[in-house]
Enzyme design. Sequence first.
Site, PDB file in Angstrom:
ATOM      1  N   GLY A  34     -18.301  -3.039  -0.858  1.00  0.00           N
ATOM      2  CA  GLY A  34     -18.368  -3.130  -2.307  1.00  0.00           C
ATOM      3  C   GLY A  34     -17.599  -2.039  -3.016  1.00  0.00           C
ATOM      4  O   GLY A  34     -18.006  -1.587  -4.087  1.00  0.00           O
TER       5      GLY A  34
ATOM      6  N   PHE B 186     -13.162  -5.202   0.522  1.00  0.00           N
ATOM      7  CA  PHE B 186     -14.292  -4.520  -0.120  1.00  0.00           C
ATOM      8  C   PHE B 186     -15.596  -4.837   0.625  1.00  0.00           C
ATOM      9  O   PHE B 186     -16.598  -5.240   0.018  1.00  0.00           O
ATOM     10  CB  PHE B 186     -14.428  -4.878  -1.592  1.00  0.00           C
ATOM     11  CG  PHE B 186     -13.410  -4.245  -2.494  1.00  0.00           C
ATOM     12  CD1 PHE B 186     -12.518  -3.290  -2.028  1.00  0.00           C
ATOM     13  CD2 PHE B 186     -13.337  -4.604  -3.841  1.00  0.00           C
ATOM     14  CE1 PHE B 186     -11.581  -2.708  -2.862  1.00  0.00           C
ATOM     15  CE2 PHE B 186     -12.400  -4.024  -4.684  1.00  0.00           C
ATOM     16  CZ  PHE B 186     -11.519  -3.072  -4.195  1.00  0.00           C
ATOM     17  N   PRO B 187     -15.624  -4.681   1.962  1.00  0.00           N
ATOM     18  CA  PRO B 187     -16.851  -4.984   2.713  1.00  0.00           C
ATOM     19  C   PRO B 187     -18.019  -4.079   2.343  1.00  0.00           C
ATOM     20  O   PRO B 187     -19.169  -4.427   2.568  1.00  0.00           O
ATOM     21  CB  PRO B 187     -16.430  -4.778   4.167  1.00  0.00           C
ATOM     22  CG  PRO B 187     -15.299  -3.798   4.107  1.00  0.00           C
ATOM     23  CD  PRO B 187     -14.559  -4.159   2.849  1.00  0.00           C
TER      24      PRO B 187
ATOM     25  N   TYR C 254       0.863  -1.177   0.000  1.00  0.00           N
ATOM     26  CA  TYR C 254       0.000   0.000   0.000  1.00  0.00           C
ATOM     27  C   TYR C 254       0.902   1.230   0.000  1.00  0.00           C
ATOM     28  O   TYR C 254       1.420   1.646   1.018  1.00  0.00           O
ATOM     29  CB  TYR C 254      -0.900   0.032   1.236  1.00  0.00           C
ATOM     30  CG  TYR C 254      -1.981  -1.022   1.304  1.00  0.00           C
ATOM     31  CD1 TYR C 254      -2.246  -1.872   0.236  1.00  0.00           C
ATOM     32  CD2 TYR C 254      -2.743  -1.165   2.447  1.00  0.00           C
ATOM     33  CE1 TYR C 254      -3.237  -2.827   0.317  1.00  0.00           C
ATOM     34  CE2 TYR C 254      -3.750  -2.124   2.535  1.00  0.00           C
ATOM     35  CZ  TYR C 254      -3.986  -2.956   1.465  1.00  0.00           C
ATOM     36  OH  TYR C 254      -4.976  -3.909   1.548  1.00  0.00           O
TER      37      TYR C 254
END
Length: 296
Positions: free
Chosen positions: A210, A207-208, A62
């Site tokens: 989305g 991506f909880p 990251y």
Amino acid sequence: MDTRMPFLLGGTLPVRRLGFGTGGLVGPGYWGPRHEDPERSVALLRRAVERGVTLIDTADNYGPDVAEELVARALHPYPDGLVIATKGGVVRTGPDVWHIAGRPEQLRAMCDASLRRLRTDTIDLYQLHRLDPDVPMADQLGALRELQQAGKIRHIGLDSISAAELARARELAPIASVQNRYNLLDRASEEVLKLCERTGTAFLPWFPLGNGSLTGGGAADGSADPAAATLTAIAATHDATPGQIALAWLLHHSPALLPTPGTGSPAHLDENLAAAHICLTDEEFARLDALAAGSA
């Protein structure tokens, strides 16, 4: 289900089930910092911990390096009870440009670099960001086991794997966590989740929300979106946002799910964390549960 009950990560580390992911602290394509002033990200990380977060999820690529350095700058020396998870096994060379690097010597070097950036002797949870298809799984997990035995890693996790791969990996090493894409409308990893439930393995869904698609609004073409309409209606009864309802559904859906949504906004951080206090009714949960069939 009391969604505020802690999860025992790896059988030894109690963490609150709603954590904080650091992907939102870096720029588009996970490249460079998100904020020109790093103190904004430092303040956000400290706010997360002050608000009760006990699980920080980051990765060496990251930025690259940026997120891990921010975690150390903001939180070191780490308070008792704070669990730091990071990932290795992927090399990022540009925005949304990366390649898998899973040879044992690469994993050892990546772990050592993360230890330096995080300013720690032991990483609580070290997750293999991707299995390298060109390297035997036994060699990759063998390297992580060696790092674990050397005291550099406390627990081992895996990212983006199938249920069959998880079962095989568990024969080679103790696996404390899985990170797969999973949310209210994307449940392709349901079989993996069920295996995690049976084995006491943490499932950290990436991506909880989305990637923003579950935070509200309609379809891209402006038409009515049944999922958005359901989320909005249920949110209204709780004086909440659609994103909070999507997170609350995850927490209610399985005790193994530990969402770690990321953001660069203090207000959005507070909104996400408040989702842990939402109690869905059986009827609301059933309505949300039924949405996956319509999204397939």
